[in-house]
Design a protein around this motif. Structure first.
Motif, PDB file in Angstrom:
ATOM      1  N   PRO A  50      -0.644  33.598  -0.219  1.00 37.49           N
ATOM      2  CA  PRO A  50      -0.048  32.595   0.668  1.00 37.49           C
ATOM      3  C   PRO A  50       1.032  31.747   0.000  1.00 37.49           C
ATOM      4  N   CYS A  51       0.872  31.469  -1.286  1.00 37.25           N
ATOM      5  CA  CYS A  51       1.853  30.640  -1.994  1.00 37.25           C
ATOM      6  C   CYS A  51       3.214  31.328  -2.091  1.00 37.25           C
ATOM      7  N   ASN A  52       3.238  32.657  -1.989  1.00 40.35           N
ATOM      8  CA  ASN A  52       4.471  33.433  -2.169  1.00 40.35           C
ATOM      9  C   ASN A  52       4.998  34.017  -0.868  1.00 40.35           C
ATOM     10  N   ALA A  53       4.399  33.664   0.256  1.00 35.39           N
ATOM     11  CA  ALA A  53       4.761  34.302   1.519  1.00 35.39           C
ATOM     12  C   ALA A  53       6.216  34.065   1.898  1.00 35.39           C
ATOM     13  N   HIS A  54       6.827  32.976   1.410  1.00 38.41           N
ATOM     14  CA  HIS A  54       8.214  32.647   1.768  1.00 38.41           C
ATOM     15  C   HIS A  54       9.243  33.332   0.874  1.00 38.41           C
ATOM     16  N   LEU A  55       8.794  34.127  -0.090  1.00 37.50           N
ATOM     17  CA  LEU A  55       9.737  34.685  -1.056  1.00 37.50           C
ATOM     18  C   LEU A  55      10.650  35.759  -0.459  1.00 37.50           C
ATOM     19  N   ASN A  56      10.298  36.313   0.690  1.00 40.54           N
ATOM     20  CA  ASN A  56      11.247  37.233   1.353  1.00 40.54           C
ATOM     21  C   ASN A  56      12.513  36.481   1.760  1.00 40.54           C
ATOM     22  N   GLU A  57      12.347  35.248   2.236  1.00 38.61           N
ATOM     23  CA  GLU A  57      13.509  34.420   2.577  1.00 38.61           C
ATOM     24  C   GLU A  57      14.321  34.106   1.324  1.00 38.61           C
ATOM     25  N   PRO A  77       9.488  45.299  -4.051  1.00 37.45           N
ATOM     26  CA  PRO A  77       8.168  44.668  -3.969  1.00 37.45           C
ATOM     27  C   PRO A  77       7.307  45.099  -5.165  1.00 37.45           C
ATOM     28  N   VAL A  78       6.650  44.128  -5.782  1.00 36.03           N
ATOM     29  CA  VAL A  78       5.788  44.424  -6.930  1.00 36.03           C
ATOM     30  C   VAL A  78       4.411  43.825  -6.686  1.00 36.03           C
ATOM     31  N   VAL A  79       3.471  44.170  -7.548  1.00 42.93           N
ATOM     32  CA  VAL A  79       2.088  43.713  -7.391  1.00 42.93           C
ATOM     33  C   VAL A  79       2.049  42.194  -7.281  1.00 42.93           C
ATOM     34  N   SER A  80       1.338  41.710  -6.268  1.00 40.91           N
ATOM     35  CA  SER A  80       1.234  40.280  -6.022  1.00 40.91           C
ATOM     36  C   SER A  80      -0.227  39.874  -6.070  1.00 40.91           C
ATOM     37  N   LEU A  81      -0.506  38.726  -6.695  1.00 37.30           N
ATOM     38  CA  LEU A  81      -1.881  38.284  -6.885  1.00 37.30           C
ATOM     39  C   LEU A  81      -2.073  36.915  -6.256  1.00 37.30           C
ATOM     40  N   GLY A  82      -2.836  36.867  -5.195  1.00 32.49           N
ATOM     41  CA  GLY A  82      -3.125  35.605  -4.517  1.00 32.49           C
ATOM     42  C   GLY A  82      -4.304  34.914  -5.177  1.00 32.49           C
ATOM     43  N   GLU A  83      -4.034  33.843  -5.883  1.00 36.16           N
ATOM     44  CA  GLU A  83      -5.072  33.152  -6.657  1.00 36.16           C
ATOM     45  C   GLU A  83      -6.262  32.768  -5.799  1.00 36.16           C
ATOM     46  N   GLY A 118       5.527  32.661  -7.806  1.00 38.36           N
ATOM     47  CA  GLY A 118       5.119  31.298  -7.493  1.00 38.36           C
ATOM     48  C   GLY A 118       3.665  31.083  -7.837  1.00 38.36           C
ATOM     49  N   CYS A 119       2.775  31.831  -7.191  1.00 39.69           N
ATOM     50  CA  CYS A 119       1.347  31.676  -7.433  1.00 39.69           C
ATOM     51  C   CYS A 119       1.008  31.961  -8.895  1.00 39.69           C
ATOM     52  N   ASP A 120      -0.100  31.421  -9.340  1.00 40.36           N
ATOM     53  CA  ASP A 120      -0.428  31.276 -10.757  1.00 40.36           C
ATOM     54  C   ASP A 120      -0.064  32.463 -11.646  1.00 40.36           C
ATOM     55  N   LYS A 121      -0.530  33.664 -11.303  1.00 42.95           N
ATOM     56  CA  LYS A 121      -0.384  34.802 -12.220  1.00 42.95           C
ATOM     57  C   LYS A 121       0.918  35.554 -12.032  1.00 42.95           C
ATOM     58  N   THR A 122       1.681  35.251 -10.969  1.00 42.91           N
ATOM     59  CA  THR A 122       2.843  36.087 -10.680  1.00 42.91           C
ATOM     60  C   THR A 122       3.989  35.851 -11.654  1.00 42.91           C
ATOM     61  N   ILE A 123       4.291  34.603 -11.993  1.00 42.45           N
ATOM     62  CA  ILE A 123       5.370  34.355 -12.952  1.00 42.45           C
ATOM     63  C   ILE A 123       4.987  34.851 -14.342  1.00 42.45           C
ATOM     64  N   PRO A 124       3.764  34.595 -14.844  1.00 38.04           N
ATOM     65  CA  PRO A 124       3.405  35.194 -16.137  1.00 38.04           C
ATOM     66  C   PRO A 124       3.510  36.713 -16.149  1.00 38.04           C
ATOM     67  N   ALA A 125       3.008  37.381 -15.099  1.00 36.81           N
ATOM     68  CA  ALA A 125       3.063  38.841 -15.058  1.00 36.81           C
ATOM     69  C   ALA A 125       4.504  39.338 -15.033  1.00 36.81           C
ATOM     70  N   LEU A 126       5.352  38.681 -14.236  1.00 33.93           N
ATOM     71  CA  LEU A 126       6.764  39.069 -14.173  1.00 33.93           C
ATOM     72  C   LEU A 126       7.441  38.916 -15.528  1.00 33.93           C
ATOM     73  N   LEU A 127       7.175  37.805 -16.201  1.00 33.31           N
ATOM     74  CA  LEU A 127       7.805  37.583 -17.511  1.00 33.31           C
ATOM     75  C   LEU A 127       7.283  38.552 -18.558  1.00 33.31           C
ATOM     76  N   MET A 128       6.001  38.864 -18.526  1.00 35.56           N
ATOM     77  CA  MET A 128       5.446  39.829 -19.471  1.00 35.56           C
ATOM     78  C   MET A 128       6.073  41.199 -19.280  1.00 35.56           C
ATOM     79  N   GLY A 129       6.148  41.654 -18.027  1.00 39.07           N
ATOM     80  CA  GLY A 129       6.727  42.963 -17.759  1.00 39.07           C
ATOM     81  C   GLY A 129       8.199  43.025 -18.106  1.00 39.07           C
ATOM     82  N   ALA A 130       8.957  41.993 -17.713  1.00 40.65           N
ATOM     83  CA  ALA A 130      10.395  41.981 -17.991  1.00 40.65           C
ATOM     84  C   ALA A 130      10.662  41.894 -19.486  1.00 40.65           C
ATOM     85  N   ALA A 131       9.859  41.119 -20.209  1.00 35.14           N
ATOM     86  CA  ALA A 131      10.047  41.005 -21.655  1.00 35.14           C
ATOM     87  C   ALA A 131       9.811  42.340 -22.345  1.00 35.14           C
ATOM     88  N   SER A 132       8.864  43.113 -21.841  1.00 43.53           N
ATOM     89  CA  SER A 132       8.569  44.405 -22.456  1.00 43.53           C
ATOM     90  C   SER A 132       9.701  45.405 -22.264  1.00 43.53           C
TER      91      SER A 132
END
Length: 571
Positions: A50-57, A77-83, A118-132
């Motif tokens: 729910p925290c990321n539902a507006h990200l399509n806009e 679209p990538v894996v999304s985790l709703g806390e 936006g939601c808790d784990k999504t920014i960490p996961a994105l940064l981990m994957g992009a950094a790799s």
């Protein structure tokens, strides 16, 4: 097409290039394949997050910016985790999301990526994957929700859930009134409006240098977020042209700055495991002790819940993140860069504070020493953490008998038993909740207090756990105990009645037993029976390969970078 990475897919006249171009012509013009930068928009929008539902806009504004700069925008679209939605805990899949993002960025014909989380784990996961992978990457944080009100006062998303639910258990709030507060708490799109994990990681993404300066903390409904998303799309094309990758932006100094900011913001303890994991993907030598060494003496300047009074839209109104950092400029690494190619400190010259109640002056902090404290002792040989800013000062030095719970289920079954032998001086211990034990290291460390103590007016106790707690939570909670019980840690050997000694000032966490006696004990059979033993799927892989909290709880085979090269064609 020059040196564009996407040229490996599109530039030749052979059969494979024909296939790649032909299947992408659904709306793309001919010149899309003639040297334009192809930018993926890694989008974690989901109705179940729910925290990321507006990200399509937000993604549409990013795409407009990419097109304006001459690039080709590609929604991914990538894996999304709703806390709040996934069970048992979103942290179980942070590493899976990071691995999937890494593989998709590497596998596809893209030159750079804009990361939407936006939601808790999504920014960490994105940064981990992009950094790799190491492609040019920039973050657009989804932003916090607006503040709602209940019974005439502001409601703190997350934090007030804990407070109000305890009032129900104490008998001072009816279940009907508790339910009425639901619609008030979630007023708009966006993530939690407290300084929880989502707010913390969005802000720290900017401190690390991975967003356009001035973007993080913009409320999700604010039109300025869409303007910033558009500008980020333009920037992404520039970054590709400049070859500006995470490895060129992120340095040890970037992480130093993040630790300083974490303390000044009163940020979530979850940031510790996320920053350690991101640094691990880059080969940056960041340790648990760095959080204490760098951050422990940093003052708490932001008066935000759960450590203070205000909420995220107040912080934005008061001047935002850059205004906070300007107060601490002398503590920051002046060479640490941002995705613009300029140092972070360059953006602090014009960062005024508009409300000194929300952002305190350095000379008048909310607390003088607010950073994460790292504890060690015979209960935590590899470390444990506590957030003094969210704790009761009187409990930061405490001695009391342990009341031990062997699992979350054991806690739920016995906590409110009227015959439970517990007093306000007891130390509640919950084990089997670390990365391997539950699995996924759930946010259960801020144990609810026994109902009979709540009825007596008790609102905080010392609690110890090898799991995590929500960044919106508060209390005198020692968490991330390493090694965890399920990995052979001494927490598995503690017994109810053992005397626990917490001494935050001296950074100690001990059970008052001779080391020989503790070592000679066998782990509690009830605890061992409760440890996770998955038979298949992701959980089995996770439990077999996950590291401990003190190193970021990443999978052992994912630590370090992997690059963006892909295998040869299979057509």
């Amino acid at each position: 097409m020059g040196t564009r990475r996407s040229a490996q897919w599109y530039a030749a006249d052979d059969r494979n290039s024909y296939i790649h171009r032909a299947w992408m012509r659904r709306g793309l013009p001919d010149d899309a394949f003639d040297g334009r930068a192809h930018i993926a928009i890694a989008n974690t929008a989901s109705d179940l997050t729910p925290c990321n539902a507006h990200l399509n806009e937000v993604a549409r504004s990013v795409a407009d910016g990419i097109h304006r700069a001459g690039g080709v925008a590609l929604n991914l679209p990538v894996v999304s985790l709703g806390e709040t939605q996934v069970r048992p805990t979103a942290m179980l899949w942070r590493n899976m999301a990071a691995m999937a993002i890494e593989e998709m960025l590497r596998a596809n014909p893209i030159d750079g990526v804009v990361l939407l989380g936006g939601c808790d784990k999504t920014i960490p996961a994105l940064l981990m994957g992009a950094a790799s992978v190491g492609l040019p990457a920039v973050v657009v944080p989804g932003g916090p929700m607006l503040t709602g009100t209940f019974r005439g006062r502001p409601v703190a998303c997350g934090t007030d859930v804990w407070k109000l639910s305890e009032e129900v258990r104490a008998g001072t709030l009816s279940a009907e009134e508790f339910r009425r507060s639901e619609s008030s708490m979630i007023r708009s799109k966006g993530h939690c409006n407290t300084m929880g994990t989502a707010s913390t990681m969005g802000l720290l993404a900017e401190v690390l240098g991975m967003t356009r300066p001035g973007v993080a903390g913009t409320p999700a409904p604010d039109s300025r977020l869409l303007a910033a998303a558009h500008a980020t799309g333009v920037l992404a094309v520039e970054m590709v042209d400049a070859g500006r990758t995470p490895a060129t932006v992120l340095s040890r100094g970037s992480f130093r700055n993040a630790i300083v900011a974490l303390a000044a913001l009163g940020g979530s303890t979850n940031a510790v495991v996320h920053l350690l994991a991101i640094a691990g993907r880059l080969g940056i030598d960041l340790t648990l002790d760095d959080f204490d060494r760098i951050g422990s003496a940093v003052p708490l300047l932001v008066d935000l819940q759960p450590a203070g009074r205000f909420l995220m839209d107040d912080l934005y109104r008061a001047g935002g993140l850059l205004a906070v950092l300007a107060e601490l400029r002398d503590l920051l690494d002046p060479a640490a860069l941002t995705v613009t190619g300029r140092p972070l400190v360059d953006y602090l010259d014009d960062a005024p504070v508009h409300d000194r109640e929300v952002i305190r002056p350095r000379a008048q902090p909310l607390q003088p020493h607010a950073g994460i404290a790292v504890l060690r002792g015979n209960l935590a040989p590899d470390g444990a953490v506590i957030k003094p800013a969210a704790a009761s000062p009187a409990l930061l030095q405490h001695r009391g008998p342990a009341v031990v719970f062997d699992s979350v289920e054991d806690l739920h079954a016995r906590l409110d038993d009227p015959d439970l032998d517990v007093t306000a001086d007891s130390v509640l211990i919950l084990r089997g909740c670390g990365p391997k034990g539950y699995p996924g290291m759930p946010e259960v460390a801020n144990l609810p207090l026994p109902a009979k103590l709540l009825a007596q007016g008790v609102r905080d106790m010392v609690r110890i756990c090898d799991g995590r707690m929500s960044g919106t939570a508060y209390g005198t909670v020692v968490l991330h105990v390493a090694p965890e019980a399920a990995a052979g840690g001494p927490l598995a050997k503690v017994r109810t009645g053992d005397v626990i000694v917490l001494d935050v000032a001296n950074r100690r966490l001990d059970v008052d037993l001779p080391d020989g006696e503790l070592a000679a004990r066998e782990p509690a059979p009830e605890a061992v029976r409760a440890f996770a033993a998955p038979r298949r799927g992701w959980e089995r892989l996770y439990v077999a390969t996950v590291g401990q909290a003190d190193t970021g709880a990443d999978l052992d085979f994912l630590v370090g970078a992997s690059g963006d090269e892909v295998a040869r064609e299979s057509h």
